[in-house]
Scaffold this motif. Structure first.
Motif, PDB file in Angstrom:
ATOM      1  N   HIS A 143      19.797   7.576  26.147  1.00 30.52           N
ATOM      2  CA  HIS A 143      19.692   7.559  24.688  1.00 30.52           C
ATOM      3  C   HIS A 143      20.510   8.699  24.086  1.00 30.52           C
ATOM      4  CE1 HIS A 143      17.961   6.813  20.776  1.00 30.52           C
ATOM      5  NE2 HIS A 143      17.386   8.006  20.734  1.00 30.52           N
ATOM      6  N   GLU A 144      20.382   9.885  24.673  1.00 27.34           N
ATOM      7  CA  GLU A 144      21.123  11.049  24.173  1.00 27.34           C
ATOM      8  C   GLU A 144      22.619  10.910  24.430  1.00 27.34           C
ATOM      9  OE1 GLU A 144      19.248  14.224  26.219  1.00 27.34           O
ATOM     10  OE2 GLU A 144      17.456  14.252  24.933  1.00 27.34           O
ATOM     11  N   ALA A 145      22.976  10.184  25.491  1.00 21.44           N
ATOM     12  CA  ALA A 145      24.396   9.985  25.801  1.00 21.44           C
ATOM     13  C   ALA A 145      25.011   8.852  24.990  1.00 21.44           C
ATOM     14  CB  ALA A 145      24.565   9.705  27.296  1.00 21.44           C
ATOM     15  N   GLY A 146      24.208   8.163  24.189  1.00 23.35           N
ATOM     16  CA  GLY A 146      24.730   7.101  23.348  1.00 23.35           C
ATOM     17  C   GLY A 146      24.820   5.751  24.021  1.00 23.35           C
ATOM     18  N   PHE A 147      24.202   5.594  25.205  1.00 22.07           N
ATOM     19  CA  PHE A 147      24.250   4.316  25.911  1.00 22.07           C
ATOM     20  C   PHE A 147      23.019   3.459  25.642  1.00 22.07           C
ATOM     21  CE2 PHE A 147      27.529   6.487  28.202  1.00 22.07           C
ATOM     22  CZ  PHE A 147      28.375   5.489  28.639  1.00 22.07           C
ATOM     23  N   ILE A 163      34.083   7.602  25.659  1.00 22.23           N
ATOM     24  CA  ILE A 163      34.418   9.026  25.616  1.00 22.23           C
ATOM     25  C   ILE A 163      35.240   9.328  24.362  1.00 22.23           C
ATOM     26  CG2 ILE A 163      35.697  10.874  26.768  1.00 22.23           C
ATOM     27  CD1 ILE A 163      35.052   9.473  29.413  1.00 22.23           C
ATOM     28  N   GLU A 164      36.231   8.486  24.101  1.00 24.07           N
ATOM     29  CA  GLU A 164      37.115   8.723  22.962  1.00 24.07           C
ATOM     30  C   GLU A 164      36.421   8.455  21.629  1.00 24.07           C
ATOM     31  OE1 GLU A 164      40.332   6.133  23.811  1.00 24.07           O
ATOM     32  OE2 GLU A 164      41.100   7.348  25.498  1.00 24.07           O
ATOM     33  N   ARG A 165      35.498   7.478  21.623  1.00 30.08           N
ATOM     34  CA  ARG A 165      34.762   7.148  20.405  1.00 30.08           C
ATOM     35  C   ARG A 165      33.278   7.127  20.734  1.00 30.08           C
ATOM     36  NH1 ARG A 165      39.093   3.700  20.590  1.00 30.08           N
ATOM     37  NH2 ARG A 165      37.846   1.990  21.404  1.00 30.08           N
ATOM     38  N   PRO A 166      32.599   8.289  20.633  1.00 28.95           N
ATOM     39  CA  PRO A 166      31.187   8.381  21.041  1.00 28.95           C
ATOM     40  C   PRO A 166      30.276   7.397  20.334  1.00 28.95           C
ATOM     41  CG  PRO A 166      32.113  10.566  20.700  1.00 28.95           C
ATOM     42  CD  PRO A 166      33.142   9.592  20.208  1.00 28.95           C
ATOM     43  N   ASP A 167      30.628   6.974  19.108  1.00 28.56           N
ATOM     44  CA  ASP A 167      29.781   6.033  18.375  1.00 28.56           C
ATOM     45  C   ASP A 167      30.024   4.583  18.775  1.00 28.56           C
ATOM     46  OD1 ASP A 167      28.622   8.102  17.000  1.00 28.56           O
ATOM     47  OD2 ASP A 167      30.033   8.002  15.328  1.00 28.56           O
ATOM     48  N   GLU A 168      30.920   4.358  19.717  1.00 24.06           N
ATOM     49  CA  GLU A 168      31.239   2.999  20.160  1.00 24.06           C
ATOM     50  C   GLU A 168      30.000   2.338  20.759  1.00 24.06           C
ATOM     51  OE1 GLU A 168      33.893  -0.227  20.977  1.00 24.06           O
ATOM     52  OE2 GLU A 168      34.288   1.645  19.928  1.00 24.06           O
ATOM     53  N   ASP A 169      29.764   1.108  20.379  1.00 22.99           N
ATOM     54  CA  ASP A 169      28.644   0.329  20.902  1.00 22.99           C
ATOM     55  C   ASP A 169      29.093  -0.329  22.205  1.00 22.99           C
ATOM     56  OD1 ASP A 169      26.604  -1.376  21.478  1.00 22.99           O
ATOM     57  OD2 ASP A 169      26.484  -2.293  19.499  1.00 22.99           O
ATOM     58  N   VAL A 170      28.600   0.185  23.338  1.00 22.95           N
ATOM     59  CA  VAL A 170      29.051  -0.335  24.627  1.00 22.95           C
ATOM     60  C   VAL A 170      28.594  -1.770  24.842  1.00 22.95           C
ATOM     61  CG1 VAL A 170      29.207   1.923  25.739  1.00 22.95           C
ATOM     62  CG2 VAL A 170      27.045   0.675  25.800  1.00 22.95           C
ATOM     63  N   LEU A 171      27.481  -2.150  24.238  1.00 22.39           N
ATOM     64  CA  LEU A 171      27.025  -3.524  24.392  1.00 22.39           C
ATOM     65  C   LEU A 171      27.955  -4.501  23.699  1.00 22.39           C
ATOM     66  CD1 LEU A 171      23.181  -3.060  23.914  1.00 22.39           C
ATOM     67  CD2 LEU A 171      24.463  -3.261  26.038  1.00 22.39           C
ATOM     68  N   ALA A 172      28.619  -4.029  22.616  1.00 18.60           N
ATOM     69  CA  ALA A 172      29.571  -4.884  21.914  1.00 18.60           C
ATOM     70  C   ALA A 172      30.931  -4.853  22.589  1.00 18.60           C
ATOM     71  CB  ALA A 172      29.693  -4.450  20.457  1.00 18.60           C
ATOM     72  N   SER A 173      31.437  -3.641  22.863  1.00 20.59           N
ATOM     73  CA  SER A 173      32.764  -3.525  23.460  1.00 20.59           C
ATOM     74  C   SER A 173      32.800  -4.078  24.879  1.00 20.59           C
ATOM     75  CB  SER A 173      33.208  -2.055  23.459  1.00 20.59           C
ATOM     76  OG  SER A 173      32.326  -1.263  24.229  1.00 20.59           O
ATOM     77  N   GLY A 174      31.668  -4.015  25.579  1.00 20.05           N
ATOM     78  CA  GLY A 174      31.638  -4.520  26.950  1.00 20.05           C
ATOM     79  C   GLY A 174      31.256  -5.974  27.066  1.00 20.05           C
ATOM     80  N   GLY A 175      31.005  -6.634  25.931  1.00 21.54           N
ATOM     81  CA  GLY A 175      30.556  -8.025  25.977  1.00 21.54           C
ATOM     82  C   GLY A 175      31.464  -8.961  26.748  1.00 21.54           C
ATOM     83  N   PRO A 176      32.764  -9.001  26.461  1.00 19.83           N
ATOM     84  CA  PRO A 176      33.644  -9.933  27.182  1.00 19.83           C
ATOM     85  C   PRO A 176      33.714  -9.681  28.675  1.00 19.83           C
ATOM     86  CG  PRO A 176      34.681  -9.167  25.149  1.00 19.83           C
ATOM     87  CD  PRO A 176      33.461  -8.343  25.341  1.00 19.83           C
TER      88      PRO A 176
END
Length: 519
Positions: free
Chosen positions: A250-254, A480-493
């Motif tokens: 949670h603290e790491a933004g994941f 890393i480059e964009r800490p606010d990036e939503d990994v669930l969205a960017s990693g979807g494909p």
């Protein structure tokens, strides 16, 4: 330990302490003579409030000539992977070996080389010892690097709940107990939770069933743990550790970025192997609220989309620090639902196991005759195949046949022989997606991992697997480059591609042809 009213101390001069063999990557619990400094400390425990006596069951010559002056520093007897990551993260001068060489009592050179090799194998360091995107994330998690990798991949791939449980068990100990006078009964109870030839899924099933039992009240919980030979304290410790791991993510933004709920869809989980909805034959187990790899709190309701939409404009109060020993957040939390959208896919769970446990790999050999047990071998650091056995505490002990020719394990120990305590069968696609470095051999028409595990496959399959790996690394790099990036969205494909590939792999019995794709 100091107890005020202790007057007499009997010191046998022995202790058990953790040791580590960098050549075999085995952590050993060794019995050693204490140091003279420790012997002095033991003597000091006598007579805290009045005169006391210390009886030493060894000779003065042994004390003066055999005992070391001080206990060996921890840096010389524990794995160094976490420390190496921190050195590279802080960009210390001299690199890993140069910086550690400046310590007052530097670790052995073999230990440093072993740690660097392990970090390269799991993808945390590149060939020049620079941190990869995965390595940078692992350096921010104060856990074992293999456990940390599992947590990160579990979050990205949408199967976090069961991965949290498995990681908590690996970070602690198995919840099962085996009293000496009831060992057979304890083994039988444990095998009732067994699934898919996996100790890790067995522990997961037991934890899920315990959560259901405790929901029925204290009496049902205690009867469940007693009848099924489970440690109540260990299960509570696993629940606490799950919450701590979730808080780190949670603290790491994941997990729960900015506390906002997300609705990215469920993903493809149905193609995996469905896990049974009940665990039969075990006394006092409530009907488990879980499917493949999920825990009771990770199970989605019939429509995740509907649950997410109903809360789309609400602020989630997702906070793992509030879990405590409940083991999980409310089951209808939209963030938790999204993080577990693929938790019913057993194949994906085992792929995450490979991501965390590789290169701890065992090859299941073809037995010389049908009645003989399979031969188990692992690759030593010297590049030689060595034999080992499955520990009697494993659900796979005594197995005559495995569903795959490969096993991954967490712990390898050496007592009267070399044993793996916990292991799970894994398939070629799981290994090729999340294992070591892929080498495509065009002439032979094969793919190999670290030049040992070899699989017959066209070159285009190797190209596809490498591309999927690169895309997954890209998701971590973007974080890393964009800490606010939503990994669930960017990693979807890329997650969708991984699920499709795993779903296309046939479920087979243990092959007899060593040249098959399952070789």
């Amino acid at each position: 330990i100091t107890i005020d009213d202790v007057v007499y101390v009997v010191d046998i001069g022995k202790c058990k302490e953790n040791g580590y063999d960098p050549n075999t990557r085995m952590q050993l619990l060794l019995e050693r003579w204490v140091s003279r400094a420790s012997a002095k400390q033991r003597r000091g425990r006598a007579g805290r409030v009045r005169p006391g006596r210390c009886f030493r069951v060894y000779t003065r010559q042994m004390h003066d000539e055999v005992f070391d002056e001080h206990t060996m520093p921890e840096i010389k007897r524990v794995p160094l992977e976490g420390l190496c990551l921190q050195i590279q993260l802080q960009r210390m001068s001299g690199g890993i070996a140069g910086f550690l060489g400046k310590a007052l009592e530097p670790p052995e050179e073999d230990s440093i080389k072993s740690a660097i090799k392990t970090l390269r194998q799991i993808g945390a360091l590149d060939d020049k010892e620079n941190l990869t995107s995965l390595g940078e994330h692992l350096a921010s998690l104060p856990v074992d690097v293999r456990v940390g990798k599992m947590l990160l991949y579990g979050a990205v791939l949408g199967c976090l709940g069961p991965v949290l449980t498995i990681a908590a068990v690996l970070g602690g100990r198995s919840p099962f107990v085996a009293p000496l006078d009831k060992r057979d009964d304890a083994d039988a109870a444990k095998r009732m939770f067994a699934e898919d030839q996996s100790d890790h899924l067995t522990n997961l099933n037991a934890f899920n069933a315990w959560l259901d039992a405790r929901a029925l009240g204290k009496g049902a919980e205690m009867a469940f743990t007693r009848d099924n030979f489970l440690s109540f304290r260990t299960l509570e410790g696993i629940a606490d550790l799950r919450a701590q791991f979730a808080q780190l993510l949670h603290e790491a933004g994941f997990l729960g970025n900015d506390g906002k709920s997300r609705n990215r869809g469920r993903g493809r989980g149905a193609g995996g192997q469905k896990r049974p909805e009940t665990v039969r034959g075990v006394k006092n187990i409530p009907t488990p609220r879980g499917a493949a790899g999920s825990d009771s709190s990770a199970l989605p309701p019939p429509s995740i989309e509907a649950a997410s939409k109903s809360q789309a404009h609400q602020t989630s109060r997702f906070d793992p620090r509030r879990w405590g020993r409940r083991g999980a957040p409310p089951p209808d939390d939209p963030i938790w639902l999204e993080a577990n959208r693929n938790s019913n896919n057993t194949r994906l769970l085992k792929a995450v196991l490979v991501a965390g446990l590789y290169p701890n790999l065992v090859k299941v050999g073809v037995p010389p005759k049908p009645s003989a047990p399979p031969r188990l071998r692992y690759l030593s650091d010297e590049g030689k195949e060595e034999t080992l056995q499955v520990h009697p505490s494993s659900v796979n002990h005594g197995a005559k046949k495995f569903a795959s020719r490969w096993l991954v394990y967490h712990e390898r120990v050496q007592t009267t022989g070399v044993y793996v305590r916990d292991c799970s069968t894994v398939t070629p696609y799981q290994l090729l997606l999340f294992g070591g470095k892929i080498e495509v051999r065009h002439a032979e028409g094969t793919l190999s991992l670290d030049r040992w595990a070899t699989f017959k496959a066209p070159a285009r399959v190797g190209v596809l697997l490498k591309e999927i790996r690169a895309r997954l690394d890209g998701v971590l790099r973007d974080k890393i480059e964009r800490p606010d990036e939503d990994v669930l969205a960017s990693g979807g494909p890329v997650v969708e591609a991984i699920l499709r590939l795993l779903d296309t792999e046939p479920a087979t019995a243990a092959p007899t042809n060593p040249n098959s794709v399952y070789s």
